[in-house]
Design an enzyme around this catalytic site. Structure first.
Site, PDB file in Angstrom:
ATOM      1  N   ASP A  13       0.865  -1.178   0.000  1.00 44.61           N
ATOM      2  CA  ASP A  13       0.000   0.000   0.000  1.00 44.61           C
ATOM      3  C   ASP A  13       0.897   1.222   0.000  1.00 44.61           C
ATOM      4  O   ASP A  13       2.110   1.123   0.241  1.00 44.61           O
ATOM      5  CB  ASP A  13      -0.913  -0.017   1.236  1.00 44.61           C
ATOM      6  CG  ASP A  13      -1.864   1.177   1.288  1.00 44.61           C
ATOM      7  OD1 ASP A  13      -2.296   1.648   0.221  1.00 44.61           O
ATOM      8  OD2 ASP A  13      -2.169   1.647   2.404  1.00 44.61           O
ATOM      9  N   SER A  14       0.308   2.378  -0.251  1.00 40.82           N
ATOM     10  CA  SER A  14       1.079   3.609  -0.214  1.00 40.82           C
ATOM     11  C   SER A  14       1.527   3.960   1.200  1.00 40.82           C
ATOM     12  O   SER A  14       2.452   4.749   1.380  1.00 40.82           O
ATOM     13  CB  SER A  14       0.251   4.762  -0.783  1.00 40.82           C
ATOM     14  OG  SER A  14      -0.928   4.948  -0.011  1.00 40.82           O
ATOM     15  N   TYR A  45      -0.797   8.140  -2.505  1.00 46.97           N
ATOM     16  CA  TYR A  45      -0.941   7.901  -3.935  1.00 46.97           C
ATOM     17  C   TYR A  45      -2.186   8.592  -4.485  1.00 46.97           C
ATOM     18  O   TYR A  45      -2.252   8.920  -5.663  1.00 46.97           O
ATOM     19  CB  TYR A  45      -1.090   6.393  -4.214  1.00 46.97           C
ATOM     20  CG  TYR A  45       0.170   5.565  -4.122  1.00 46.97           C
ATOM     21  CD1 TYR A  45       1.386   6.095  -3.688  1.00 46.97           C
ATOM     22  CD2 TYR A  45       0.142   4.218  -4.468  1.00 46.97           C
ATOM     23  CE1 TYR A  45       2.526   5.312  -3.605  1.00 46.97           C
ATOM     24  CE2 TYR A  45       1.271   3.424  -4.397  1.00 46.97           C
ATOM     25  CZ  TYR A  45       2.468   3.968  -3.958  1.00 46.97           C
ATOM     26  OH  TYR A  45       3.583   3.169  -3.888  1.00 46.97           O
ATOM     27  N   GLY A  46      -3.177   8.764  -3.626  1.00 52.75           N
ATOM     28  CA  GLY A  46      -4.513   9.157  -4.082  1.00 52.75           C
ATOM     29  C   GLY A  46      -4.625  10.513  -4.750  1.00 52.75           C
ATOM     30  O   GLY A  46      -5.607  10.772  -5.445  1.00 52.75           O
ATOM     31  N   ASN A  77      -6.710   0.834  -2.720  1.00 49.63           N
ATOM     32  CA  ASN A  77      -7.736   1.045  -3.739  1.00 49.63           C
ATOM     33  C   ASN A  77      -7.224   1.891  -4.888  1.00 49.63           C
ATOM     34  O   ASN A  77      -7.531   1.626  -6.054  1.00 49.63           O
ATOM     35  CB  ASN A  77      -8.972   1.698  -3.111  1.00 49.63           C
ATOM     36  CG  ASN A  77      -9.805   0.734  -2.315  1.00 49.63           C
ATOM     37  OD1 ASN A  77     -10.742   0.126  -2.811  1.00 49.63           O
ATOM     38  ND2 ASN A  77      -9.463   0.580  -1.043  1.00 49.63           N
ATOM     39  N   THR A  78      -6.440   2.913  -4.590  1.00 50.62           N
ATOM     40  CA  THR A  78      -5.908   3.791  -5.627  1.00 50.62           C
ATOM     41  C   THR A  78      -5.007   3.019  -6.583  1.00 50.62           C
ATOM     42  O   THR A  78      -5.128   3.133  -7.812  1.00 50.62           O
ATOM     43  CB  THR A  78      -5.136   4.961  -4.996  1.00 50.62           C
ATOM     44  OG1 THR A  78      -6.019   5.741  -4.185  1.00 50.62           O
ATOM     45  CG2 THR A  78      -4.522   5.845  -6.065  1.00 50.62           C
ATOM     46  N   GLU A 156      -3.595   8.132   9.220  1.00 49.98           N
ATOM     47  CA  GLU A 156      -2.153   7.997   9.416  1.00 49.98           C
ATOM     48  C   GLU A 156      -1.688   8.670  10.712  1.00 49.98           C
ATOM     49  O   GLU A 156      -0.694   8.262  11.309  1.00 49.98           O
ATOM     50  CB  GLU A 156      -1.407   8.599   8.219  1.00 49.98           C
ATOM     51  CG  GLU A 156      -1.574   7.850   6.918  1.00 49.98           C
ATOM     52  CD  GLU A 156      -0.612   6.679   6.758  1.00 49.98           C
ATOM     53  OE1 GLU A 156       0.454   6.699   7.411  1.00 49.98           O
ATOM     54  OE2 GLU A 156      -0.941   5.753   5.999  1.00 49.98           O
ATOM     55  N   CYS A 199     -11.187   2.920   0.373  1.00 50.50           N
ATOM     56  CA  CYS A 199      -9.766   3.148   0.633  1.00 50.50           C
ATOM     57  C   CYS A 199      -9.446   2.351   1.881  1.00 50.50           C
ATOM     58  O   CYS A 199     -10.225   2.362   2.847  1.00 50.50           O
ATOM     59  CB  CYS A 199      -9.480   4.634   0.856  1.00 50.50           C
ATOM     60  SG  CYS A 199      -7.777   4.983   1.398  1.00 50.50           S
ATOM     61  N   THR A 200      -8.332   1.648   1.885  1.00 53.05           N
ATOM     62  CA  THR A 200      -8.040   0.768   3.014  1.00 53.05           C
ATOM     63  C   THR A 200      -7.697   1.521   4.298  1.00 53.05           C
ATOM     64  O   THR A 200      -7.615   0.911   5.365  1.00 53.05           O
ATOM     65  CB  THR A 200      -6.893  -0.204   2.657  1.00 53.05           C
ATOM     66  OG1 THR A 200      -5.780   0.522   2.126  1.00 53.05           O
ATOM     67  CG2 THR A 200      -7.362  -1.240   1.646  1.00 53.05           C
TER      68      THR A 200
END
Length: 292
Positions: A13-14, A45-46, A77-78, A156, A199-200
């Site tokens: 993931d990002s 990333y989004g 997801n992105t 985050e 989105c996770t």
């Protein structure tokens, strides 16, 4: 038994959001080894362009493949929306799974009135991944979308609930779940009955989101649905660890899988925030700093 079945499952993931997928997988498949990469140096990333997302995603995936994995799970997801076909072509025949299709399937199955809200990052929304996936399954469905870019930094930072998070969520959801004053009983029929956390990172904010939308809206967590999807694919491909058993098989596992974590920036921060995502204390020995 597939000769690769003892290898770990690779997830990336990002940032930290994909840890919600890892946590769901660890509960579902406690006998499996898991290798996770969080590209925190390039987070988020989004808000980036598709070409940039694909470039970052290929580098992250290549790192996991070089270390040896039996399956790639794009726990973002992105990245799924922008790069899944590219990843599948580039790393064939390695199985590569994303999080959009499982979430879309769960939403389409859960909705009674066919009105579904999708919350995701700007890149996921603009790419139309969820809209297309849900339309393919339920062509008659009405899909309402909104980019909620502030949710990622909130998660985050570990800001998962409370008045500030609820106020931001209420602003993003404005107009979707409002019931007009004096509305008749038929108004419920046009009010969305299902909401996808596309989105996770977003499952961490579910408590605040639930307070905003109320108890009657079905909330689809793409992390949990992805864990089910991964389990089915591993079984189909004969890639389940031979010494592990499914968590719902009614028996204890023969082995306890290990989870290892890679991050591209700031190990201490990864440990601190990752512990919140996993609901347990991470240790420095579990996390390795890598360069992509």
């Amino acid at each position: 038994m597939n000769s690769n079945s003892r290898l770990p499952i690779g997830l990336f993931d990002s940032g930290m959001g994909g840890l919600t997928v890892l946590k769901a997988l660890a509960l579902r498949l406690p006998g499996e080894d898991l290798l996770y990469l969080g590209d925190t140096a390039r987070l988020p990333y989004g808000t980036k362009g598709r070409d940039t997302i694909i470039r970052y995603t290929l580098k992250a995936a290549q790192k996991l493949v070089d270390m040896g994995v039996k399956m790639l799970v794009v726990a973002c997801n992105t990245a799924t929306a922008a790069a899944l076909p590219v990843l599948r072509e580039h790393f064939a025949p390695l199985p590569v799974l994303g999080v959009v299709e499982p979430g879309a399937q769960a939403a389409a199955a859960a909705s009674i009135n066919g009105r579904i809200v999708v919350l995701a990052t700007e890149a996921t929304i603009n790419g139309g991944a969820y809209q297309q996936a849900i339309a393919h399954i339920r062509p008659e469905a009405t899909v309402l979308v909104r980019a909620c870019n502030l949710f990622v930094p909130l998660a985050e930072e570990g800001w998962m609930d409370g008045p500030i998070v609820e106020d931001i969520a209420r602003r993003y959801l404005e107009g979707f779940f409002d019931t007009p004053v004096g509305a008749n009983s038929d108004s419920a029929a046009i009010r969305p009955d299902t909401m996808v956390l596309g989105c996770t990172h977003y499952p961490l904010l579910q408590k605040a989101l639930r307070k905003v939308v109320g108890p009657e809206v079905h909330i689809v967590d793409s992390a949990a649905t992805t864990a089910e999807f991964v389990t089915e694919e591993l079984a189909r491909l004969h890639l389940l660890h031979p010494e592990g058993q499914l968590a719902d098989a009614g028996t204890s596992t023969c082995r306890h899988g290990n989870s290892l974590f890679l991050t591209t920036d700031h190990v201490a921060r990864f440990i601190r925030t990752g512990s919140l995502f996993l609901g347990r204390d991470m240790t420095e020995s579990e996390v390795t700093l890598v360069d992509l």
